[in-house]
Write a protein that holds these residues in place. Structure first.
Motif, PDB file in Angstrom:
ATOM      1  N   LEU A  66     -35.380 -30.168 -17.992  1.00 46.40           N
ATOM      2  CA  LEU A  66     -35.527 -29.641 -16.633  1.00 46.40           C
ATOM      3  C   LEU A  66     -36.268 -30.660 -15.765  1.00 46.40           C
ATOM      4  N   ALA A  67     -35.651 -31.782 -15.552  1.00 48.81           N
ATOM      5  CA  ALA A  67     -36.277 -32.831 -14.755  1.00 48.81           C
ATOM      6  C   ALA A  67     -36.236 -32.471 -13.275  1.00 48.81           C
ATOM      7  N   VAL A  68     -37.133 -33.081 -12.512  1.00 51.94           N
ATOM      8  CA  VAL A  68     -37.164 -32.893 -11.057  1.00 51.94           C
ATOM      9  C   VAL A  68     -35.876 -33.471 -10.474  1.00 51.94           C
ATOM     10  N   ASP A  69     -35.194 -32.690  -9.651  1.00 56.29           N
ATOM     11  CA  ASP A  69     -33.903 -33.117  -9.099  1.00 56.29           C
ATOM     12  C   ASP A  69     -34.118 -33.926  -7.824  1.00 56.29           C
ATOM     13  N   LEU A  70     -34.399 -35.232  -8.001  1.00 58.19           N
ATOM     14  CA  LEU A  70     -34.641 -36.091  -6.843  1.00 58.19           C
ATOM     15  C   LEU A  70     -33.360 -36.441  -6.106  1.00 58.19           C
ATOM     16  N   ALA A  71     -32.191 -36.180  -6.704  1.00 55.32           N
ATOM     17  CA  ALA A  71     -30.928 -36.443  -6.015  1.00 55.32           C
ATOM     18  C   ALA A  71     -30.799 -35.585  -4.765  1.00 55.32           C
ATOM     19  N   LEU A  72     -31.524 -34.474  -4.716  1.00 61.18           N
ATOM     20  CA  LEU A  72     -31.484 -33.602  -3.537  1.00 61.18           C
ATOM     21  C   LEU A  72     -32.009 -34.297  -2.282  1.00 61.18           C
ATOM     22  N   LEU A  73     -32.801 -35.347  -2.465  1.00 58.52           N
ATOM     23  CA  LEU A  73     -33.325 -36.074  -1.300  1.00 58.52           C
ATOM     24  C   LEU A  73     -32.197 -36.749  -0.521  1.00 58.52           C
ATOM     25  N   GLN A  74     -31.068 -36.958  -1.181  1.00 62.80           N
ATOM     26  CA  GLN A  74     -29.920 -37.574  -0.508  1.00 62.80           C
ATOM     27  C   GLN A  74     -29.045 -36.548   0.199  1.00 62.80           C
ATOM     28  N   ASP A  75     -29.365 -35.272   0.067  1.00 60.62           N
ATOM     29  CA  ASP A  75     -28.564 -34.193   0.668  1.00 60.62           C
ATOM     30  C   ASP A  75     -29.523 -33.241   1.387  1.00 60.62           C
ATOM     31  N   ALA A 116     -29.301 -31.027   3.713  1.00 62.95           N
ATOM     32  CA  ALA A 116     -28.896 -29.628   3.914  1.00 62.95           C
ATOM     33  C   ALA A 116     -29.091 -28.836   2.620  1.00 62.95           C
ATOM     34  N   ARG A 117     -28.684 -29.414   1.509  1.00 65.71           N
ATOM     35  CA  ARG A 117     -28.842 -28.731   0.227  1.00 65.71           C
ATOM     36  C   ARG A 117     -30.328 -28.631  -0.152  1.00 65.71           C
ATOM     37  N   LEU A 118     -31.090 -29.684   0.150  1.00 67.49           N
ATOM     38  CA  LEU A 118     -32.529 -29.662  -0.133  1.00 67.49           C
ATOM     39  C   LEU A 118     -33.196 -28.515   0.609  1.00 67.49           C
ATOM     40  N   ARG A 119     -32.836 -28.356   1.872  1.00 74.29           N
ATOM     41  CA  ARG A 119     -33.432 -27.281   2.660  1.00 74.29           C
ATOM     42  C   ARG A 119     -33.029 -25.918   2.089  1.00 74.29           C
ATOM     43  N   GLU A 120     -31.787 -25.825   1.645  1.00 73.08           N
ATOM     44  CA  GLU A 120     -31.313 -24.568   1.055  1.00 73.08           C
ATOM     45  C   GLU A 120     -32.094 -24.247  -0.218  1.00 73.08           C
ATOM     46  N   VAL A 121     -32.284 -25.252  -1.074  1.00 73.21           N
ATOM     47  CA  VAL A 121     -33.003 -25.035  -2.325  1.00 73.21           C
ATOM     48  C   VAL A 121     -34.454 -24.655  -2.050  1.00 73.21           C
ATOM     49  N   LEU A 122     -35.092 -25.370  -1.161  1.00 74.93           N
ATOM     50  CA  LEU A 122     -36.497 -25.096  -0.855  1.00 74.93           C
ATOM     51  C   LEU A 122     -36.668 -23.764  -0.143  1.00 74.93           C
ATOM     52  N   GLY A 123     -35.566 -23.243   0.405  1.00 76.32           N
ATOM     53  CA  GLY A 123     -35.613 -21.917   1.007  1.00 76.32           C
ATOM     54  C   GLY A 123     -35.873 -20.824  -0.015  1.00 76.32           C
ATOM     55  N   ALA A 124     -35.741 -21.174  -1.307  1.00 74.83           N
ATOM     56  CA  ALA A 124     -36.028 -20.194  -2.363  1.00 74.83           C
ATOM     57  C   ALA A 124     -37.525 -19.958  -2.523  1.00 74.83           C
ATOM     58  N   LEU A 125     -38.341 -20.858  -1.956  1.00 74.05           N
ATOM     59  CA  LEU A 125     -39.791 -20.665  -1.990  1.00 74.05           C
ATOM     60  C   LEU A 125     -40.173 -19.542  -1.044  1.00 74.05           C
ATOM     61  N   SER A 180     -38.862 -19.716 -14.464  1.00 69.38           N
ATOM     62  CA  SER A 180     -37.967 -19.242 -13.401  1.00 69.38           C
ATOM     63  C   SER A 180     -36.589 -19.875 -13.586  1.00 69.38           C
ATOM     64  N   GLU A 181     -35.666 -19.539 -12.710  1.00 66.64           N
ATOM     65  CA  GLU A 181     -34.291 -19.994 -12.884  1.00 66.64           C
ATOM     66  C   GLU A 181     -33.698 -20.461 -11.555  1.00 66.64           C
ATOM     67  N   GLY A 182     -32.590 -21.190 -11.659  1.00 64.69           N
ATOM     68  CA  GLY A 182     -31.795 -21.555 -10.496  1.00 64.69           C
ATOM     69  C   GLY A 182     -32.582 -22.340  -9.454  1.00 64.69           C
ATOM     70  N   ASP A 183     -32.283 -22.028  -8.176  1.00 62.40           N
ATOM     71  CA  ASP A 183     -32.920 -22.755  -7.080  1.00 62.40           C
ATOM     72  C   ASP A 183     -34.431 -22.552  -7.048  1.00 62.40           C
ATOM     73  N   VAL A 184     -34.882 -21.401  -7.502  1.00 63.15           N
ATOM     74  CA  VAL A 184     -36.331 -21.153  -7.509  1.00 63.15           C
ATOM     75  C   VAL A 184     -37.024 -22.170  -8.410  1.00 63.15           C
ATOM     76  N   ARG A 185     -36.500 -22.357  -9.610  1.00 60.33           N
ATOM     77  CA  ARG A 185     -37.098 -23.329 -10.534  1.00 60.33           C
ATOM     78  C   ARG A 185     -36.995 -24.740  -9.979  1.00 60.33           C
ATOM     79  N   THR A 186     -35.835 -25.076  -9.421  1.00 61.24           N
ATOM     80  CA  THR A 186     -35.664 -26.416  -8.845  1.00 61.24           C
ATOM     81  C   THR A 186     -36.665 -26.661  -7.733  1.00 61.24           C
ATOM     82  N   ALA A 187     -36.843 -25.675  -6.862  1.00 59.12           N
ATOM     83  CA  ALA A 187     -37.767 -25.820  -5.743  1.00 59.12           C
ATOM     84  C   ALA A 187     -39.207 -25.942  -6.232  1.00 59.12           C
ATOM     85  N   ARG A 188     -39.565 -25.158  -7.219  1.00 55.61           N
ATOM     86  CA  ARG A 188     -40.944 -25.208  -7.725  1.00 55.61           C
ATOM     87  C   ARG A 188     -41.238 -26.527  -8.437  1.00 55.61           C
ATOM     88  N   LEU A 189     -40.260 -27.065  -9.141  1.00 56.76           N
ATOM     89  CA  LEU A 189     -40.466 -28.374  -9.757  1.00 56.76           C
ATOM     90  C   LEU A 189     -40.676 -29.450  -8.691  1.00 56.76           C
TER      91      LEU A 189
END
Length: 603
Positions: A493-502, A504-513, A569-578
């Protein structure tokens, strides 16, 4: 200092204002503040600043502006409150602004300002012992160098060692005349500290004779007279470059310098330039002749100095004694000229205790009258003294902790109280490194957390606590965030730094916070750069200490909240928290680095 988040919020607000109340977003961002109660929102905007332009009362303006901002994707809630508008940020949108700079890789230092700055600090005397009191100067100066560099300045870290003077004559008198051949054999290690003990013994003996002579003890008075005559003889011989005494001075001086180098290595402190009092002694006397001839300096009863009427209680600043010898002031002026000419500095900062405040007022006034334009940019950073719980430190009474004892006691405490249980589980080298980092972090944070105008009471056990406002607490918090990230990697479960290149998707994922602890942590992270800028501008590292302590508390509230489990946690929530943990880890690393503190990978 504004931040990208505050500028973004200000731009949204500026776009909702009527044309007659138009304001630059950068200026409006300065008006935003944190409400006294976090339940009211993340930010508050005072509306009285628009009253004149809109010809309305602040409560009416607040109500109308809140209505205009309703529905903005930047805000989750907008509410008028009297003459204020309280703003609750859309957390995902805010996090998408705050986190990326911390996630793109280690923050680095870049020179962005044209002003070149020299910070002079540490300034120990050879032939004297380095003790816990010296650590406040060392930690403060090193932190100022780091903070100014982080704020974009080209900074030269300088040291100024006192390697000539009466204290050396005292030490060499004891070494040459009192000790026998066997006694003059130095220890294998810490020879500089040993010289300091000789100096202390000499000072104590002279003081004892002075006390006894004051009561009419003729033998003590005679012994005191002989000792003073001998120390004067040694001092004059050194100034005359007597070959044998010069050889002894060079040898013993080297012992002190070796000790200092070892201390600086252990403390992680480096200097770009080391000045010595001996290299500005003769130039100082030539400088006095030069400016006496120019009429800047004057003669008074055989001495030479300058009259600084601006300092009412002591206007005459002596620069050469009647016997033709120099003073500290003489050498400080020569040193300042050397700094200006050799390094072309624009600003010169002196880290010296508060007892020297009048001295530096004189130095700076004199430099200005000598015609050095840099005098306007000379600054003295005074600080109060370090005391022990038993009272002020005094070598004569033995109420002092020398550096080697300080290091051994603190490292020993860490090993016995925290790391002994890991023997056999962790490599010995890692345990020793961890003990070093924790002991050093405790010392540096303890010396920096209190403002420079406050005395420090050194309390070894309190400074080494893993809870509370201590360096080890911050280091433990950083290790805790690193542990979460490391366990995540072990589980794939590594930190998904590829989201920094997207974005719109980054904002969507962080919206899970959305948890209160997550909101608190995001807004806390936004304060990193302003805290560093404020500390650099005010030359106050304690500002960064206060900020990092609050950030660490926010991180720990997040990490211990049952509603904010990261790896469970799971899904976008876990990704955002990482992503949030990774950003917090970097903020703590970067902030601690500006204090000269490194956290061990695990605790």
């Amino acid at each position: 200092m504004t931040t990208p988040l505050l500028l973004d919020v200000a731009a949204v607000i500026a776009g909702a204002l009527p044309p007659q109340a138009a304001v630059d977003p950068a200026e409006l961002a300065q008006w935003l503040s944190r409400p006294p109660d976090p339940a009211l929102g993340d930010l508050a905007l005072p509306c009285f600043k628009f009253a004149k332009a809109l010809r309305k009362g602040p409560p009416q303006i607040a109500a109308e502006l809140a209505a205009a901002l309703a529905g903005s994707p930047s805000f989750a809630r907008v509410e008028p409150a009297g003459g204020y508008v309280n703003l609750t940020l859309q957390l995902g949108a805010a996090a998408a602004i705050v986190l990326p700079p911390l996630l793109r890789g280690p923050l680095t230092v870049q020179v962005t300002r044209r002003e070149r700055v020299m910070v002079e600090y540490s300034q120990p005397n050879t032939h004297k012992a380095f003790h816990v009191g010296h650590m406040r100067n060392l930690c403060l100066g090193d932190a100022l160098v780091r903070l100014l560099r982080a704020d974009g300045y080209d900074v030269i870290a300088a040291n100024y060692l006192g390697d000539v003077g009466a204290h050396i004559a005292k030490c060499l008198w004891w070494y040459l005349d009192v000790l026998d051949d066997a006694g003059r054999v130095p220890p294998a290690a810490a020879r500089g500290e040993w010289l300091g003990e000789l100096y202390g013994a000499a000072s104590n003996q002279l003081s004892a004779w002075e006390d006894a002579a004051a009561t009419g003890d003729a033998a003590a008075a005679a012994a005191l007279a002989r000792a003073k005559a001998r120390t004067t003889e040694i001092l004059l011989a050194l100034e005359a470059r007597d070959p044998e005494l010069t050889r002894v001075w060079q040898q013993t001086r080297a012992w002190s310098l070796a000790d200092f180098d070892e201390i600086y290595r252990w403390c992680g402190v480096e200097f770009d330039r080391v000045f010595y009092e001996s290299e500005v002694d003769e130039p100082g006397l030539r400088l006095v002749d030069e400016f006496l001839a120019k009429g800047v300096f004057v003669q008074s009863d055989g001495a030479v100095g300058i009259v600084n009427d601006e300092i009412k209680h002591m206007p005459f600043f002596m620069l050469r004694k009647r016997d033709g010898t120099s003073l500290y002031a003489t050498k400080d002026l020569a040193l300042a000229r050397l700094k200006f000419e050799e390094h072309r500095i624009d600003r010169s900062i002196y880290v010296v205790d508060s007892r020297q405040s009048d001295h530096f007022r004189h130095v700076f006034l004199t430099l200005r009258k000598m015609g050095f334009p840099q005098a306007e940019r000379c600054e003295h950073v005074p600080y109060e003294m370090v005391e022990l719980p038993s009272g002020p430190m005094a070598t004569r009474s033995g109420n002092v902790i020398l550096f080697r004892a300080l290091r051994e006691r603190m490292v020993g405490h860490v090993l016995s109280h925290y790391l002994a249980k890991y023997r056999g589980e962790w490599p010995d080298e890692e345990i020793e490194t961890c003990a070093h980092l924790l002991a050093l972090g405790a010392i540096k944070y303890g010396m920096l957390a209190r403002d420079v105008n406050q005395k420090i009471v050194f309390d070894l056990e309190a400074w080494l606590e893993l809870e509370g406002n201590t360096g080890p607490y911050l280091q433990w918090t950083m290790a805790r965030s690193g542990s979460i990230l490391r366990k995540g990697q072990e589980q794939g479960l590594a930190v998904d730094l590829a989201l920094l290149q997207d974005p719109a998707r980054l904002r969507e994922v962080l919206g899970a916070l959305g948890q209160p602890e997550e909101r608190e942590l995001v807004t806390a992270l936004d304060g990193l750069r302003p805290a560093l800028a404020q500390a650099a501008a005010g030359l106050r590292p304690s500002v960064v200490c206060g900020y990092l302590h609050e950030l660490a508390k926010s991180m720990n509230r997040f990490a211990t909240s049952k509603q904010c489990r990261v790896l469970q946690s799971e899904g976008d929530v876990r990704t955002a928290r990482l992503l949030l943990v990774a950003a917090s880890h970097e903020a703590l690393r970067w902030g601690l680095a500006q204090l000269g503190i490194v956290a061990p990978p695990r605790l």
